[in-house]
Design an enzyme around this catalytic site. Structure first.
Site, PDB file in Angstrom:
ATOM      1  N   ASN A  32       8.170  -5.720  -1.057  1.00 36.12           N
ATOM      2  CA  ASN A  32       7.961  -4.666  -0.144  1.00 36.12           C
ATOM      3  C   ASN A  32       6.598  -4.443   0.473  1.00 36.12           C
ATOM      4  O   ASN A  32       5.786  -3.926  -0.302  1.00 36.12           O
ATOM      5  CB  ASN A  32       8.219  -3.358  -0.969  1.00 36.12           C
ATOM      6  CG  ASN A  32       8.391  -2.209  -0.011  1.00 36.12           C
ATOM      7  OD1 ASN A  32       7.980  -2.291   1.252  1.00 36.12           O
ATOM      8  ND2 ASN A  32       9.125  -1.061  -0.672  1.00 36.12           N
ATOM      9  N   ARG A  64       4.839  10.895  -2.458  1.00 37.61           N
ATOM     10  CA  ARG A  64       4.784  10.772  -0.977  1.00 37.61           C
ATOM     11  C   ARG A  64       5.878  10.997  -0.080  1.00 37.61           C
ATOM     12  O   ARG A  64       7.183  10.216  -0.469  1.00 37.61           O
ATOM     13  CB  ARG A  64       4.508   8.964  -0.998  1.00 37.61           C
ATOM     14  CG  ARG A  64       4.075   8.609   0.132  1.00 37.61           C
ATOM     15  CD  ARG A  64       4.169   6.951   0.371  1.00 37.61           C
ATOM     16  NE  ARG A  64       3.981   6.596   1.746  1.00 37.61           N
ATOM     17  CZ  ARG A  64       4.304   5.198   2.274  1.00 37.61           C
ATOM     18  NH1 ARG A  64       4.720   4.372   1.153  1.00 37.61           N
ATOM     19  NH2 ARG A  64       3.927   5.130   3.233  1.00 37.61           N
ATOM     20  N   PRO A 110       0.861  -1.190  -0.177  1.00 40.88           N
ATOM     21  CA  PRO A 110       0.029   0.009  -0.112  1.00 40.88           C
ATOM     22  C   PRO A 110       0.888   1.332  -0.053  1.00 40.88           C
ATOM     23  O   PRO A 110       1.624   1.667   0.641  1.00 40.88           O
ATOM     24  CB  PRO A 110      -0.742  -0.099   1.316  1.00 40.88           C
ATOM     25  CG  PRO A 110      -0.147  -1.157   2.261  1.00 40.88           C
ATOM     26  CD  PRO A 110       0.730  -2.018   1.000  1.00 40.88           C
ATOM     27  N   ASN A 111       0.297   2.285  -0.696  1.00 44.50           N
ATOM     28  CA  ASN A 111       0.800   3.526  -0.855  1.00 44.50           C
ATOM     29  C   ASN A 111       2.164   3.637  -1.546  1.00 44.50           C
ATOM     30  O   ASN A 111       2.490   4.599  -2.066  1.00 44.50           O
ATOM     31  CB  ASN A 111       1.122   4.366   0.568  1.00 44.50           C
ATOM     32  CG  ASN A 111      -0.161   4.390   1.409  1.00 44.50           C
ATOM     33  OD1 ASN A 111      -1.174   4.734   1.080  1.00 44.50           O
ATOM     34  ND2 ASN A 111      -0.209   3.605   2.537  1.00 44.50           N
ATOM     35  N   HIS A 119      12.747  -2.790   1.636  1.00 42.63           N
ATOM     36  CA  HIS A 119      12.287  -1.530   2.019  1.00 42.63           C
ATOM     37  C   HIS A 119      13.026  -0.235   1.496  1.00 42.63           C
ATOM     38  O   HIS A 119      14.191  -0.578   1.588  1.00 42.63           O
ATOM     39  CB  HIS A 119      11.983  -1.311   3.845  1.00 42.63           C
ATOM     40  CG  HIS A 119      11.227  -2.548   4.490  1.00 42.63           C
ATOM     41  ND1 HIS A 119       9.864  -2.189   4.326  1.00 42.63           N
ATOM     42  CD2 HIS A 119      11.621  -3.637   4.914  1.00 42.63           C
ATOM     43  CE1 HIS A 119       9.469  -3.348   4.888  1.00 42.63           C
ATOM     44  NE2 HIS A 119      10.410  -4.177   5.287  1.00 42.63           N
ATOM     45  N   GLU A 171      12.646  -9.664   1.678  1.00 44.86           N
ATOM     46  CA  GLU A 171      12.012  -8.384   2.232  1.00 44.86           C
ATOM     47  C   GLU A 171      12.833  -7.381   1.757  1.00 44.86           C
ATOM     48  O   GLU A 171      14.019  -7.208   1.957  1.00 44.86           O
ATOM     49  CB  GLU A 171      11.881  -8.590   3.815  1.00 44.86           C
ATOM     50  CG  GLU A 171      11.089  -7.332   4.556  1.00 44.86           C
ATOM     51  CD  GLU A 171      10.970  -7.510   5.917  1.00 44.86           C
ATOM     52  OE1 GLU A 171      11.443  -8.514   6.374  1.00 44.86           O
ATOM     53  OE2 GLU A 171      10.716  -6.621   6.365  1.00 44.86           O
ATOM     54  N   ALA A 209       3.395  -0.940   4.822  1.00 45.64           N
ATOM     55  CA  ALA A 209       2.916  -0.931   6.189  1.00 45.64           C
ATOM     56  C   ALA A 209       2.170  -2.301   6.619  1.00 45.64           C
ATOM     57  O   ALA A 209       2.327  -2.647   7.679  1.00 45.64           O
ATOM     58  CB  ALA A 209       1.530   0.038   6.273  1.00 45.64           C
ATOM     59  N   TYR A 253      11.285   8.854   1.253  1.00 49.01           N
ATOM     60  CA  TYR A 253      11.126   7.840   0.216  1.00 49.01           C
ATOM     61  C   TYR A 253      11.912   8.180  -1.294  1.00 49.01           C
ATOM     62  O   TYR A 253      11.910   7.396  -2.089  1.00 49.01           O
ATOM     63  CB  TYR A 253       9.809   7.453  -0.241  1.00 49.01           C
ATOM     64  CG  TYR A 253       8.981   6.899   1.076  1.00 49.01           C
ATOM     65  CD1 TYR A 253       9.594   5.475   1.663  1.00 49.01           C
ATOM     66  CD2 TYR A 253       7.873   7.279   1.873  1.00 49.01           C
ATOM     67  CE1 TYR A 253       9.114   4.941   2.748  1.00 49.01           C
ATOM     68  CE2 TYR A 253       7.620   6.589   2.826  1.00 49.01           C
ATOM     69  CZ  TYR A 253       7.955   5.461   3.431  1.00 49.01           C
ATOM     70  OH  TYR A 253       7.358   4.764   4.216  1.00 49.01           O
ATOM     71  N   ARG A 286      13.223   4.368  12.209  1.00 54.44           N
ATOM     72  CA  ARG A 286      12.063   5.147  12.335  1.00 54.44           C
ATOM     73  C   ARG A 286      11.292   4.892  13.499  1.00 54.44           C
ATOM     74  O   ARG A 286      12.013   4.487  14.329  1.00 54.44           O
ATOM     75  CB  ARG A 286      11.314   4.912  10.956  1.00 54.44           C
ATOM     76  CG  ARG A 286      12.146   5.262   9.619  1.00 54.44           C
ATOM     77  CD  ARG A 286      11.526   5.334   8.399  1.00 54.44           C
ATOM     78  NE  ARG A 286      10.125   5.895   8.320  1.00 54.44           N
ATOM     79  CZ  ARG A 286       9.564   5.663   7.454  1.00 54.44           C
ATOM     80  NH1 ARG A 286       9.396   4.764   6.585  1.00 54.44           N
ATOM     81  NH2 ARG A 286       8.202   6.413   7.289  1.00 54.44           N
TER      82      ARG A 286
END
Ligand code: DQA
Length: 143
Positions: free
Chosen positions: A72, A18, A10-11, A98, A96, A75, A23, A105
């Protein structure tokens, strides 16, 4: 021929606009082009998907014919037992990924359900992590 699914959660469709301070300004389309170049250089094929919906991501994981999955989960990384279980169910290697360094964070980003079922994790390299992940997955599959 080795075939890899690159699945984005998502996103990530909003990359470019964004939170560019976190990012970057590169778009998901740009990242797909980087993956296309890397896959060509490695002599492998790939599919590149993005969904804002947890169930759709589960369905894509179930349906893919890929040899390995670069994920990825955005969230959903921090919340989705369903995506973790889907990975366990299909029994395919998952890397995985990111863009940001999730450990630098907020505390809620430090826990990843995906890490429980992934053989490796790349984070904090921004868009460069994608071609690197393709290379790493290709090498992992050749082991
Ligand atoms: C992300 C990190 C997640 O914590 C966040 O929810 C995202 C993107 C990354 O690529 O840095 O949406 O997966």
């Amino acid at each position: 021929m080795t075939h890899i699914l690159i699945l984005n959660g998502p996103n990530l469709n909003l990359l470019g606009t964004r939170q560019p301070e976190t990012y970057g300004t590169i778009t998901l389309k740009d990242i797909e082009a980087m993956c296309a170049r890397e896959a060509g250089a490695l002599g492998i094929t790939y599919e590149f998907e993005q969904s804002n919906h947890e169930g759709t991501m589960v369905d894509l994981i179930h349906a893919t014919k890929a040899d390995g999955i670069i994920l990825n989960a955005a969230a959903y990384t921090h919340s989705s037992i369903a995506i973790m279980d889907a990975i366990s169910a299909v029994n395919k290697p998952v890397l995985e990924l990111h863009l940001s360094n999730i450990h630098q964070r907020e505390d809620f980003r430090h826990h990843s359900y995906i890490s429980k079922v992934a053989f490796a994790m790349i984070c904090g390299l921004g868009a460069s992590g994608y071609p690197l992940a393709l290379r790493a997955m290709n090498e992992h599959l050749a082991l």
